[in-house]
Design an enzyme around this catalytic site. Structure first.
Site, PDB file in Angstrom:
ATOM      1  N   HIS A 118       0.747   6.464  -2.416  1.00 35.88           N
ATOM      2  CA  HIS A 118      -0.190   5.675  -3.243  1.00 35.88           C
ATOM      3  C   HIS A 118       0.157   4.185  -3.189  1.00 35.88           C
ATOM      4  CE1 HIS A 118      -2.986   8.272  -5.350  1.00 35.88           C
ATOM      5  NE2 HIS A 118      -2.033   9.098  -5.726  1.00 35.88           N
TER       6      HIS A 118
ATOM      7  N   HIS B 255       4.037  11.893  -2.244  1.00 35.54           N
ATOM      8  CA  HIS B 255       2.628  11.675  -2.596  1.00 35.54           C
ATOM      9  C   HIS B 255       2.482  10.339  -3.341  1.00 35.54           C
ATOM     10  CE1 HIS B 255      -1.342  13.289  -4.362  1.00 35.54           C
ATOM     11  NE2 HIS B 255      -1.097  12.205  -5.075  1.00 35.54           N
ATOM     12  N   GLU B 256       3.391  10.077  -4.280  1.00 33.14           N
ATOM     13  CA  GLU B 256       3.286   8.851  -5.093  1.00 33.14           C
ATOM     14  C   GLU B 256       3.625   7.602  -4.280  1.00 33.14           C
ATOM     15  OE1 GLU B 256       1.693   9.273  -7.694  1.00 33.14           O
ATOM     16  OE2 GLU B 256       2.004  11.431  -7.831  1.00 33.14           O
TER      17      GLU B 256
ATOM     18  N   GLN C  33      -2.920   3.606  -9.755  1.00 34.29           N
ATOM     19  CA  GLN C  33      -3.915   4.536 -10.305  1.00 34.29           C
ATOM     20  C   GLN C  33      -4.389   4.134 -11.700  1.00 34.29           C
ATOM     21  OE1 GLN C  33      -1.373   8.168  -9.179  1.00 34.29           O
ATOM     22  NE2 GLN C  33      -3.453   8.955  -9.087  1.00 34.29           N
TER      23      GLN C  33
ATOM     24  N   GLY D 267       2.666  13.378 -11.597  1.00 34.50           N
ATOM     25  CA  GLY D 267       3.066  12.118 -10.990  1.00 34.50           C
ATOM     26  C   GLY D 267       1.950  11.096 -11.103  1.00 34.50           C
TER      27      GLY D 267
ATOM     28  N   CYS E  60      -4.714  15.301  -6.994  1.00 31.24           N
ATOM     29  CA  CYS E  60      -4.463  13.906  -7.352  1.00 31.24           C
ATOM     30  C   CYS E  60      -5.358  13.542  -8.529  1.00 31.24           C
ATOM     31  CB  CYS E  60      -4.785  13.016  -6.150  1.00 31.24           C
ATOM     32  SG  CYS E  60      -4.494  11.271  -6.460  1.00 31.24           S
ATOM     33  N   LEU E  61      -4.772  12.859  -9.516  1.00 31.34           N
ATOM     34  CA  LEU E  61      -5.562  12.481 -10.692  1.00 31.34           C
ATOM     35  C   LEU E  61      -6.691  11.522 -10.319  1.00 31.34           C
ATOM     36  CD1 LEU E  61      -2.699  12.006 -13.320  1.00 31.34           C
ATOM     37  CD2 LEU E  61      -4.282  13.939 -13.109  1.00 31.34           C
TER      38      LEU E  61
HETATM   39 NI    NI Z   1      -2.217  11.077  -6.432  1.00 31.76          NI
END
Ligand code: NI
Length: 168
Positions: free
Chosen positions: A140, A136-137, A51, A46, A94-95
Protein backbone atom coordinates in the site's frame (compact mmCIF):
# COMPACT_ATOMS: atom_id res chain seq x y z
CA UNK A 1 -8.80 9.09 18.95
CA UNK A 2 -11.12 9.29 16.02
CA UNK A 3 -12.42 6.99 13.36
CA UNK A 4 -11.36 8.14 9.90
CA UNK A 5 -13.02 7.47 6.56
CA UNK A 6 -11.44 4.64 4.60
CA UNK A 7 -10.62 5.46 0.99
CA UNK A 8 -11.87 2.86 -1.49
CA UNK A 9 -11.24 1.93 -5.11
CA UNK A 10 -11.00 3.69 -7.56
CA UNK A 11 -9.71 6.68 -5.55
CA UNK A 12 -6.39 7.61 -7.22
CA UNK A 13 -4.70 8.24 -3.85
CA UNK A 14 -4.43 4.46 -3.48
CA UNK A 15 -1.84 4.60 -6.28
CA UNK A 16 0.28 7.19 -4.47
CA UNK A 17 3.73 6.34 -3.12
CA UNK A 18 3.77 7.38 0.54
CA UNK A 19 6.60 9.38 2.09
CA UNK A 20 8.88 8.24 4.89
CA UNK A 21 8.36 10.06 8.18
CA UNK A 22 11.48 11.88 9.43
CA UNK A 23 10.68 10.80 13.00
CA UNK A 24 7.85 9.37 15.08
CA UNK A 25 6.31 12.39 16.81
CA UNK A 26 3.19 12.99 18.91
CA UNK A 27 1.47 13.86 15.64
CA UNK A 28 2.53 10.50 14.19
CA UNK A 29 1.21 8.71 17.27
CA UNK A 30 -2.12 10.55 16.94
CA UNK A 31 -2.37 9.22 13.37
CA UNK A 32 -1.39 5.71 14.58
CA UNK A 33 -4.13 5.87 17.24
CA UNK A 34 -6.76 6.94 14.72
CA UNK A 35 -5.62 4.25 12.28
CA UNK A 36 -5.87 1.54 14.93
CA UNK A 37 -9.34 2.62 15.98
CA UNK A 38 -10.45 2.82 12.35
CA UNK A 39 -8.98 -0.62 11.64
CA UNK A 40 -10.67 -2.25 14.65
CA UNK A 41 -13.98 -0.63 13.76
CA UNK A 42 -13.90 -1.76 10.10
CA UNK A 43 -12.99 -4.51 11.18
CA UNK A 44 -9.65 -5.31 9.61
CA UNK A 45 -6.29 -6.81 10.56
CA UNK A 46 -4.09 -4.24 8.80
CA UNK A 47 -4.26 -0.63 7.65
CA UNK A 48 -1.88 1.69 5.82
CA UNK A 49 -2.12 5.46 6.41
CA UNK A 50 -2.81 6.07 2.71
CA UNK A 51 -6.09 4.21 3.20
CA UNK A 52 -7.26 7.07 5.42
CA UNK A 53 -5.86 9.64 2.99
CA UNK A 54 -2.50 10.23 4.67
CA UNK A 55 0.46 9.53 2.39
CA UNK A 56 2.98 8.74 5.13
CA UNK A 57 4.71 5.39 5.51
CA UNK A 58 2.69 4.24 8.54
CA UNK A 59 1.01 0.88 9.11
CA UNK A 60 -1.06 -0.65 11.90
CA UNK A 61 -1.62 -4.40 12.23
CA UNK A 62 -3.31 -6.72 14.70
CA UNK A 63 -3.47 -10.38 13.74
CA UNK A 64 -4.51 -11.66 17.17
CA UNK A 65 -7.35 -14.18 17.18
CA UNK A 66 -10.88 -13.37 18.29
CA UNK A 67 -10.43 -15.04 21.67
CA UNK A 68 -7.03 -13.48 22.28
CA UNK A 69 -6.26 -10.06 23.79
CA UNK A 70 -5.62 -7.25 21.30
CA UNK A 71 -2.02 -7.16 20.08
CA UNK A 72 -1.62 -3.94 18.09
CA UNK A 73 1.56 -3.40 16.10
CA UNK A 74 2.70 -0.01 14.78
CA UNK A 75 5.17 0.38 11.93
CA UNK A 76 6.71 3.63 10.70
CA UNK A 77 8.87 3.41 7.54
CA UNK A 78 8.66 -0.41 7.43
CA UNK A 79 11.16 -2.04 5.12
CA UNK A 80 11.49 -5.67 4.14
CA UNK A 81 15.12 -6.63 4.72
CA UNK A 82 14.84 -10.40 4.14
CA UNK A 83 12.36 -12.76 2.51
CA UNK A 84 12.16 -16.55 2.70
CA UNK A 85 12.36 -18.70 -0.40
CA UNK A 86 9.26 -20.57 0.72
CA UNK A 87 5.94 -19.03 -0.24
CA UNK A 88 2.47 -18.95 1.22
CA UNK A 89 -0.82 -18.55 -0.58
CA UNK A 90 -3.56 -16.71 1.27
CA UNK A 91 -6.98 -15.43 0.31
CA UNK A 92 -6.50 -11.70 0.78
CA UNK A 93 -8.99 -8.91 1.11
CA UNK A 94 -8.58 -5.17 1.59
CA UNK A 95 -10.62 -2.53 3.40
CA UNK A 96 -10.18 -0.31 0.32
CA UNK A 97 -11.63 -3.01 -1.94
CA UNK A 98 -14.64 -4.17 0.10
CA UNK A 99 -16.06 -7.68 -0.36
CA UNK A 100 -13.38 -8.81 -2.82
CA UNK A 101 -11.12 -11.71 -1.97
CA UNK A 102 -8.57 -13.64 -3.97
CA UNK A 103 -5.51 -15.78 -3.49
CA UNK A 104 -2.13 -14.08 -3.48
CA UNK A 105 1.22 -15.88 -3.25
CA UNK A 106 3.94 -14.15 -1.23
CA UNK A 107 7.07 -15.19 0.69
CA UNK A 108 5.94 -17.11 3.78
CA UNK A 109 8.42 -15.34 6.07
CA UNK A 110 9.92 -11.86 6.01
CA UNK A 111 12.09 -9.76 8.26
CA UNK A 112 11.01 -6.14 8.59
CA UNK A 113 12.94 -3.13 9.89
CA UNK A 114 10.87 -0.20 11.13
CA UNK A 115 10.42 2.49 13.76
CA UNK A 116 7.97 1.52 16.48
CA UNK A 117 5.31 3.61 18.29
CA UNK A 118 8.04 5.24 20.37
CA UNK A 119 10.35 5.88 17.43
CA UNK A 120 12.77 3.09 18.33
CA UNK A 121 14.30 1.10 15.50
CA UNK A 122 13.17 -2.50 15.55
CA UNK A 123 13.46 -5.63 13.47
CA UNK A 124 10.71 -8.20 13.42
CA UNK A 125 10.68 -11.68 11.97
CA UNK A 126 7.20 -12.30 10.57
CA UNK A 127 5.59 -15.55 9.52
CA UNK A 128 2.11 -16.86 8.81
CA UNK A 129 -0.69 -14.31 8.69
CA UNK A 130 1.57 -11.54 10.00
CA UNK A 131 4.02 -12.08 7.10
CA UNK A 132 1.20 -11.90 4.56
CA UNK A 133 -0.34 -8.86 6.23
CA UNK A 134 2.83 -6.77 6.55
CA UNK A 135 3.69 -7.41 2.88
CA UNK A 136 0.15 -6.39 1.86
CA UNK A 137 0.44 -3.18 3.91
CA UNK A 138 3.93 -2.26 2.69
CA UNK A 139 2.58 -2.71 -0.84
CA UNK A 140 0.00 0.00 0.00
CA UNK A 141 2.83 2.40 0.87
CA UNK A 142 4.12 1.93 -2.67
CA UNK A 143 0.71 2.35 -4.30
CA UNK A 144 0.31 -1.38 -4.89
CA UNK A 145 -2.94 -3.22 -4.12
CA UNK A 146 -3.44 -6.98 -3.72
CA UNK A 147 -5.38 -7.00 -6.98
CA UNK A 148 -2.15 -5.90 -8.70
CA UNK A 149 -0.89 -9.41 -7.92
CA UNK A 150 -3.81 -11.00 -9.83
CA UNK A 151 -4.16 -11.53 -13.56
CA UNK A 152 -4.94 -8.45 -15.63
CA UNK A 153 -8.35 -9.86 -16.48
CA UNK A 154 -9.31 -10.37 -12.83
CA UNK A 155 -7.93 -6.97 -11.84
CA UNK A 156 -9.75 -5.09 -14.59
CA UNK A 157 -12.99 -6.85 -13.75
CA UNK A 158 -12.74 -5.74 -10.12
CA UNK A 159 -11.73 -2.15 -10.94
CA UNK A 160 -14.58 -1.85 -13.44
CA UNK A 161 -17.04 -2.99 -10.80
CA UNK A 162 -15.92 -0.25 -8.41
CA UNK A 163 -15.87 2.45 -11.09
CA UNK A 164 -19.42 1.52 -11.99
CA UNK A 165 -20.55 1.46 -8.35
CA UNK A 166 -19.16 4.93 -7.83
CA UNK A 167 -21.07 6.33 -10.79
CA UNK A 168 -24.34 5.08 -9.37
NI1 NI B 1 -5.30 -3.43 1.90
Amino acid sequence: MAIRDIVTLPDPILKAVSEAVPAVTDETRAIFDDMLETMYKAPGIGLAAVQVGITQRLVTIDVSGEDEPDAPLFFANPEIIWVSETVREYEEGCLSIPDMYDNVVRPSEVKVAFLDYHGNRQELHCEGLLATCIQHEIDHLDGVLFIDHLSRLKRERIVKKFVKAKKR
